[in-house]
Enzyme design. Structure first.
Site, short mmCIF file in Angstrom:
data_model
loop_
_atom_site.label_atom_id
_atom_site.label_comp_id
_atom_site.label_asym_id
_atom_site.label_seq_id
_atom_site.Cartn_x
_atom_site.Cartn_y
_atom_site.Cartn_z
N ASN A 18 14.21 -22.08 -49.42
CA ASN A 18 15.18 -23.08 -48.96
C ASN A 18 16.46 -22.36 -48.56
OD1 ASN A 18 15.90 -25.87 -48.52
ND2 ASN A 18 17.25 -25.73 -50.30
N ALA A 27 13.85 -28.91 -42.04
CA ALA A 27 12.44 -28.58 -41.77
C ALA A 27 11.64 -29.73 -41.13
CB ALA A 27 11.79 -28.10 -43.07
N ASP A 37 11.90 -25.36 -47.09
CA ASP A 37 11.43 -25.02 -45.74
C ASP A 37 10.02 -24.46 -45.73
OD1 ASP A 37 14.55 -24.77 -45.76
OD2 ASP A 37 13.91 -25.16 -43.70
C1 MRU Z 1 14.48 -31.84 -45.71
S1 MRU Z 1 15.17 -30.41 -45.13
C2 MRU Z 1 14.80 -29.08 -46.22
C3 MRU Z 1 15.39 -27.84 -45.72
O1 MRU Z 1 15.08 -27.69 -44.36
C4 MRU Z 1 16.91 -27.81 -45.90
O2 MRU Z 1 17.22 -27.81 -47.26
C5 MRU Z 1 17.42 -26.58 -45.25
O3 MRU Z 1 17.36 -25.50 -45.80
C6 MRU Z 1 17.86 -26.75 -43.87
O4 MRU Z 1 18.26 -25.56 -43.26
P1 MRU Z 1 18.83 -25.60 -41.78
O5 MRU Z 1 19.13 -24.15 -41.50
O6 MRU Z 1 20.03 -26.48 -41.79
O7 MRU Z 1 17.71 -26.12 -40.90
#
Ligand code: MRU
Length: 359
Positions: free
Chosen positions: A251, A54, A241
């Site tokens: 998340n 995110a 997210d």
């Molecule tokens: C600090 S990142 C937090 C979230 O973005 C993370 O846990 C996540 O779900 C990421 O998903 P992604 O699909 O890899 O972007």
């Protein structure tokens, strides 16, 4: 953070006005950086998950606006750029947060002023991300330390997906407390959920923890409940997210099941969260947060390093079996022990969240 002992960030501006990123689709088997020269390059990097997580997609989008303003800085170009980047991925609110911050800064300016201002602002957002994550690391470390003092032994932390430094500009959110505690000499071990379908745990979290010499073990996504029943998990820390005003947490898919297992076993379940991940326009996360659905191929196929040294993609499922690929889920606030923010650890309820914002 470091790769082969060399300090790196996940995204950085180049001296000649471009932006460089680490291509996360190539990790852990290949370390490759990619040069972004246009808003289209930035949009592709976000959509294809060369950059993901995110906070990092927010920063990448801010740089995307800056790259665009170098060539086209009219009101119409600003609108088209911001609208396109904000849609690159739907779930993480940090993306629209960063894009709207750029839009709000640039819109009142003359077209000729926008390129320089955008470049500076993207850099500020990136620097802020690092400072925020360091603060999350300090606040989260205190909770790891308390568990260590009570237990008098290694602290076992379970994490899901990748919310480490690869998901941010540096340090990470969920893993910032881990890195900070490790640097303070607290003995710890991380259980890394592999995180199907894209395996961000197995390929990214494991890789960055290994680079830092942090003891860790990769587990299949279904193992967490069993480990908790046997007292092998002292705390869970995940990233997020989007978090609603009620404290519901969105998340990576599978987070909710870990929260249920943690609740059933009395294991504290923490969510690390920069304040920019709050979406106060939403209340009920299950009903209101848009959940990204991605291609079936991420479920039906996997890629990995073969014994002959080549990275290959193979099919797992029978030809003709359909697959569904929901990228995220929502953990209701009642299952969350605390939100580790840059302002301290906040209870997952509206009153506590609003009080933290007012501080
Ligand atoms: C600090 S990142 C937090 C979230 O973005 C993370 O846990 C996540 O779900 C990421 O998903 P992604 O699909 O890899 O972007």
């Amino acid at each position: 953070m470091k790769i082969n002992n060399i300090p790196y960030r996940t995204i950085w501006p180049t001296a000649d006005g471009a932006v460089e990123i680490i291509d996360q689709t190539r990790l852990p088997h290949e370390f490759v950086t990619v040069r972004l020269e246009s808003m289209r390059d930035a949009e592709f990097a976000i959509r294809s998950m060369q950059v993901r997580g995110a906070p990092l997609i927010g920063v990448a989008a801010a740089y995307g606006v800056a790259l665009s303003m170098k060539h086209h800085a009219t009101d119409a170009a600003l609108k088209a750029t911001c609208d396109m980047l904000a849609k690159a991925r739907p779930t993480a609110v940090n993306l629209s947060w960063a894009v709207e911050r750029m839009r709000a800064l640039l819109l009142p300016l003359q077209a000729c002023e926008r390129a320089d201002a955008a470049w500076l602002e993207a850099g500020r957002i990136a620097e802020q991300d690092v400072k925020i994550n360091q603060a999350i690391g300090r606040h989260g470390r205190e909770h790891i330390q308390v568990i260590h003092l009570e237990k008098g032994d290694t602290v076992n932390i379970l994490t899901h997906c990748n919310a480490g430094w690869l998901a941010t500009v540096d340090w990470g959110t969920a893993l910032a407390p881990v890195y900070t505690a490790f640097e303070a000499g607290i003995p710890l071990h991380v259980w890394v959920d592999e995180t199907r379908p894209r395996n961000q745990g197995a390929s990214l979290t494991a890789w960055e923890l290994a680079q830092h010499g942090i003891p860790h073990t990769v587990i299949v996504d279904n193992a967490g409940g069993h480990l908790m029943q046997h007292g092998l998990v002292d705390m869970v820390i995940v990233g997020c997210d989007r978090v609603t005003a009620h404290g519901d947490v969105c998340n990576k898919i599978g987070t909710y099941l870990k929260a249920l297992a943690a609740f059933d076993n009395g294991v504290p379940f923490y969510v690390a969260m920069p304040i920019s991940t709050l979406d106060l326009t939403l209340l009920d996360g299950v009903l209101e947060i848009p959940i990204e659905e991605r291609e079936q191929e991420e479920v039906t196929h996997v890629s990995g390093l073969c014994d002959d040294g080549q990275v290959r993609r193979v099919r797992l499922t029978p030809e003709g079996s359909k697959a569904a690929n929901y990228g995220f889920d929502v953990t209701p606030a009642r299952l969350v022990t605390g939100l580790i923010t840059e302002r301290g650890v906040v209870a997952a309820n509206t009153a506590a969240i609003l009080a933290a914002l007012a501080d």
